[in-house]
Design a protein around this motif. Structure first.
Motif, PDB file in Angstrom:
ATOM      1  N   PHE A  90      61.413  78.466   2.252  1.00  0.00           N
ATOM      2  CA  PHE A  90      61.153  78.732   0.833  1.00  0.00           C
ATOM      3  C   PHE A  90      60.278  77.626   0.256  1.00  0.00           C
ATOM      4  O   PHE A  90      60.221  76.513   0.786  1.00  0.00           O
ATOM      5  CB  PHE A  90      62.463  78.840   0.044  1.00  0.00           C
ATOM      6  N   ILE A  91      59.603  77.962  -0.834  1.00  0.00           N
ATOM      7  CA  ILE A  91      58.737  76.982  -1.496  1.00  0.00           C
ATOM      8  C   ILE A  91      59.608  76.002  -2.271  1.00  0.00           C
ATOM      9  O   ILE A  91      60.379  76.387  -3.152  1.00  0.00           O
ATOM     10  CB  ILE A  91      57.722  77.676  -2.412  1.00  0.00           C
ATOM     11  N   LEU A  92      59.481  74.745  -1.916  1.00  0.00           N
ATOM     12  CA  LEU A  92      60.280  73.690  -2.537  1.00  0.00           C
ATOM     13  C   LEU A  92      59.639  73.217  -3.836  1.00  0.00           C
ATOM     14  O   LEU A  92      60.318  73.020  -4.841  1.00  0.00           O
ATOM     15  CB  LEU A  92      60.416  72.523  -1.554  1.00  0.00           C
ATOM     16  N   ASN A  93      58.332  73.015  -3.799  1.00  0.00           N
ATOM     17  CA  ASN A  93      57.631  72.565  -5.002  1.00  0.00           C
ATOM     18  C   ASN A  93      56.136  72.763  -4.824  1.00  0.00           C
ATOM     19  O   ASN A  93      55.652  73.035  -3.723  1.00  0.00           O
ATOM     20  CB  ASN A  93      57.932  71.092  -5.309  1.00  0.00           C
ATOM     21  N   SER A  94      55.430  72.625  -5.923  1.00  0.00           N
ATOM     22  CA  SER A  94      53.967  72.693  -5.889  1.00  0.00           C
ATOM     23  C   SER A  94      53.387  71.291  -6.017  1.00  0.00           C
ATOM     24  O   SER A  94      54.055  70.366  -6.479  1.00  0.00           O
ATOM     25  CB  SER A  94      53.438  73.581  -7.024  1.00  0.00           C
ATOM     26  N   VAL A  95      52.152  71.149  -5.579  1.00  0.00           N
ATOM     27  CA  VAL A  95      51.411  69.887  -5.704  1.00  0.00           C
ATOM     28  C   VAL A  95      50.065  70.235  -6.329  1.00  0.00           C
ATOM     29  O   VAL A  95      49.257  70.937  -5.719  1.00  0.00           O
ATOM     30  CB  VAL A  95      51.194  69.215  -4.329  1.00  0.00           C
ATOM     31  N   ARG A  96      49.837  69.760  -7.539  1.00  0.00           N
ATOM     32  CA  ARG A  96      48.594  70.075  -8.259  1.00  0.00           C
ATOM     33  C   ARG A  96      47.778  68.794  -8.408  1.00  0.00           C
ATOM     34  O   ARG A  96      48.261  67.812  -8.964  1.00  0.00           O
ATOM     35  CB  ARG A  96      48.903  70.683  -9.631  1.00  0.00           C
ATOM     36  N   THR A  97      46.561  68.826  -7.895  1.00  0.00           N
ATOM     37  CA  THR A  97      45.724  67.625  -7.890  1.00  0.00           C
ATOM     38  C   THR A  97      44.562  67.762  -8.866  1.00  0.00           C
ATOM     39  O   THR A  97      44.105  68.876  -9.142  1.00  0.00           O
ATOM     40  CB  THR A  97      45.156  67.361  -6.479  1.00  0.00           C
ATOM     41  N   PRO A  98      44.058  66.638  -9.377  1.00  0.00           N
ATOM     42  CA  PRO A  98      42.900  66.684 -10.288  1.00  0.00           C
ATOM     43  C   PRO A  98      41.647  67.244  -9.612  1.00  0.00           C
ATOM     44  O   PRO A  98      40.748  67.739 -10.284  1.00  0.00           O
ATOM     45  CB  PRO A  98      42.686  65.212 -10.671  1.00  0.00           C
ATOM     46  N   GLN A  99      41.595  67.156  -8.293  1.00  0.00           N
ATOM     47  CA  GLN A  99      40.434  67.662  -7.552  1.00  0.00           C
ATOM     48  C   GLN A  99      40.437  69.189  -7.434  1.00  0.00           C
ATOM     49  O   GLN A  99      39.485  69.773  -6.908  1.00  0.00           O
ATOM     50  CB  GLN A  99      40.391  67.050  -6.145  1.00  0.00           C
ATOM     51  N   GLY A 100      41.509  69.829  -7.912  1.00  0.00           N
ATOM     52  CA  GLY A 100      41.596  71.282  -7.818  1.00  0.00           C
ATOM     53  C   GLY A 100      42.019  71.775  -6.450  1.00  0.00           C
ATOM     54  O   GLY A 100      41.991  72.976  -6.181  1.00  0.00           O
ATOM     55  N   VAL A 101      42.419  70.857  -5.585  1.00  0.00           N
ATOM     56  CA  VAL A 101      42.919  71.227  -4.254  1.00  0.00           C
ATOM     57  C   VAL A 101      44.443  71.213  -4.345  1.00  0.00           C
ATOM     58  O   VAL A 101      45.085  70.180  -4.163  1.00  0.00           O
ATOM     59  CB  VAL A 101      42.407  70.249  -3.175  1.00  0.00           C
ATOM     60  N   ASP A 102      45.003  72.366  -4.681  1.00  0.00           N
ATOM     61  CA  ASP A 102      46.441  72.453  -4.938  1.00  0.00           C
ATOM     62  C   ASP A 102      47.179  72.976  -3.705  1.00  0.00           C
ATOM     63  O   ASP A 102      46.590  73.624  -2.831  1.00  0.00           O
ATOM     64  CB  ASP A 102      46.707  73.371  -6.126  1.00  0.00           C
ATOM     65  N   GLY A 103      48.466  72.708  -3.671  1.00  0.00           N
ATOM     66  CA  GLY A 103      49.222  73.139  -2.505  1.00  0.00           C
ATOM     67  C   GLY A 103      50.692  73.335  -2.794  1.00  0.00           C
ATOM     68  O   GLY A 103      51.169  73.128  -3.916  1.00  0.00           O
ATOM     69  N   PHE A 104      51.404  73.755  -1.758  1.00  0.00           N
ATOM     70  CA  PHE A 104      52.847  73.945  -1.819  1.00  0.00           C
ATOM     71  C   PHE A 104      53.529  73.082  -0.768  1.00  0.00           C
ATOM     72  O   PHE A 104      52.948  72.777   0.280  1.00  0.00           O
ATOM     73  CB  PHE A 104      53.225  75.404  -1.526  1.00  0.00           C
ATOM     74  N   VAL A 105      54.774  72.729  -1.056  1.00  0.00           N
ATOM     75  CA  VAL A 105      55.667  72.182  -0.038  1.00  0.00           C
ATOM     76  C   VAL A 105      56.673  73.275   0.292  1.00  0.00           C
ATOM     77  O   VAL A 105      57.306  73.838  -0.607  1.00  0.00           O
ATOM     78  CB  VAL A 105      56.391  70.918  -0.535  1.00  0.00           C
ATOM     79  N   ILE A 106      56.785  73.608   1.569  1.00  0.00           N
ATOM     80  CA  ILE A 106      57.698  74.664   2.015  1.00  0.00           C
ATOM     81  C   ILE A 106      58.778  74.034   2.886  1.00  0.00           C
ATOM     82  O   ILE A 106      58.479  73.258   3.802  1.00  0.00           O
ATOM     83  CB  ILE A 106      56.947  75.761   2.789  1.00  0.00           C
ATOM     84  N   ALA A 107      60.025  74.371   2.587  1.00  0.00           N
ATOM     85  CA  ALA A 107      61.161  73.755   3.279  1.00  0.00           C
ATOM     86  C   ALA A 107      61.850  74.738   4.213  1.00  0.00           C
ATOM     87  O   ALA A 107      61.901  75.946   3.953  1.00  0.00           O
ATOM     88  CB  ALA A 107      62.168  73.235   2.254  1.00  0.00           C
TER      89      ALA A 107
END
Length: 413
Positions: A90-107
């Motif tokens: 499941f998706i644990l959290n999101s990671v949003r960066t100023p560079q617009g390269v966003d991602g997810f942490v999946i556990a």
């Protein structure tokens, strides 16, 4: 076991349950990809990178998935380990960066205590995670591996074929972790006014990451001392380091020998790096001299934190992507610090393979130094110095070095 949360931190059980239910349904759907519009509705962002993690300790299971808390009261710990390992990723959290390269942490909720004995089951769960990533992404997503996942997957190689067939990239995170340690040690040297060529480093645990740290600093620092429980590891790594030219002075110490000798070794080195694969503390607090500075990159954490900070044990493997939003507390607070292995997934995605390659298998030092250069270009720096979530100041570092006579007061000026 190191208690990583100094302050109580909790998630909303109802919200996490419905998010888990959403992800479980998506995992089970017999489709290759969700429509892009539906991904946006369900997840809010289109990920460019994903970081796969597992709990480092039993307590993490119920922090990440509080709706599973009744299991603690219904089953013995050994049985609970097995039950939670059967849950869907499941998706644990999101990671949003100023560079617009966003991602997810999946556990995935397999704890280290049973991971190696359930290696094949963990591999299947990881493959399920990769397919889940493919379903919710519409770009060439970079998948980073956290915790013990690189070890279980032979440093990413057992996932490479599946990921490639789905249009994804896998990177094992070892370059990013190495970069975080390297940059932290450079900063400690600067704070102490110490030339890198006169620095002494002790490395606790000569596995893949410990060896990588030694390789990266070999020939650049004065002395490297290796500590491990296996004499064969020490001999092999020492021979490898001494075969390079130029090389630093290389010493070895077999863990379990005289504790007084160990304490003296730790005392005379400017900084230590702990990179073991264990779920127990490798030293007791009293085994380490006052003023000792160490970067604990082990997950689960292997060095006890000193509540008085008479020994400074820094959260290891942190990079800082300034302005990044991470909506989860991994034990060192909620800010723009990220694990180095997550940072590598971000950097590989950001770079689009123009300057750096994903890391599979062993670390390529040329690729590592290219990653360091990329960090400079996109403003990624060493993580904040913290012990748990307590900030460690430059002054704290200086005082620790001075207390062992490794720098003089004049280094302040």
């Amino acid at each position: 076991m190191v208690q990583v949360y100094r302050k109580k931190w909790a998630r909303n059980p109802l919200k996490t349950f419905f998010n888990y239910l959403r992800d479980s349904i998506v995992c089970a759907l017999p489709i290759k990809k969700l429509p892009k519009w539906l991904c946006r509705i369900l997840y809010g962002i289109s990920p460019r990178f994903v970081f796969l993690v597992h709990p480092r300790a039993y307590q993490d299971v119920f922090i990440s998935a509080p709706f599973l808390a009744p299991i603690k009261f219904l089953f013995k710990k050994s049985r609970a380990f097995t039950l939670v390992s059967l849950t869907s990723p499941f998706i644990l959290n999101s990671v949003r960066t100023p560079q617009g390269v966003d991602g997810f942490v999946i556990a995935q909720l397999t704890v280290p205590e049973i991971m190696m004995e359930r290696r094949h089951a963990v591999q299947r769960q990881l493959e399920k995670m990769v397919r889940f990533v493919s379903k919710i992404s519409h770009e060439k997503v970079v998948i980073g591996l956290g915790g013990w996942f690189p070890m279980v997957t032979r440093r990413g190689s057992t996932l490479h074929g599946l990921a490639q067939s789905l249009g994804l990239l896998v990177t094992n995170g070892h370059c990013g972790t190495l970069a975080s340690i390297y940059l932290m040690i450079e900063k400690i040297a600067r704070i102490g006014g110490i030339e890198l060529s006169t620095l002494n480093i002790v490395i606790i645990g000569v596995g893949k990451m410990g060896t990588n740290v030694a390789r990266a600093f070999n020939g650049k620092v004065n002395k490297i001392t290796l500590i491990d429980i296996k004499e064969s590891n020490l001999t092999k790594t020492k021979d490898r380091l001494e075969s390079s030219e130029p090389h630093s002075e290389i010493n070895v110490f077999l863990s379990g020998q005289d504790k007084r000798s160990l304490k003296e070794i730790l005392r005379e080195h400017h900084v230590g790096v702990c990179a073991t694969s264990t779920f127990r503390n490798v030293f007791k607090l009293r085994d380490m001299p006052k003023g000792f500075i160490a970067i604990d990159d082990s997950r689960p954490e292997a060095l006890p934190r000193d509540p008085r900070n008479e020994r400074i044990i820094l959260e290891g493997g942190l990079l800082k992507i300034e302005g990044t939003q991470v909506d989860y507390n991994y034990g060192f607070g909620e800010d723009d610090n990220v694990f180095g292995c997550l940072g590598e997934a971000f950097l590989v995605s950001y770079d689009c393979q123009h300057h750096i390659k994903p890391t599979l298998g062993d670390v390529d030092l040329n690729n590592f130094f290219a990653l360091l250069e990329l960090c400079k270009k996109c403003g990624v720096v060493e993580g904040d110095f913290k012990s748990k979530d307590t900030p460690i100041s430059d002054e704290d570092i200086r005082i620790a070095l001075e207390s062992r006579g490794l720098v003089s007061n004049s280094a302040r000026h």
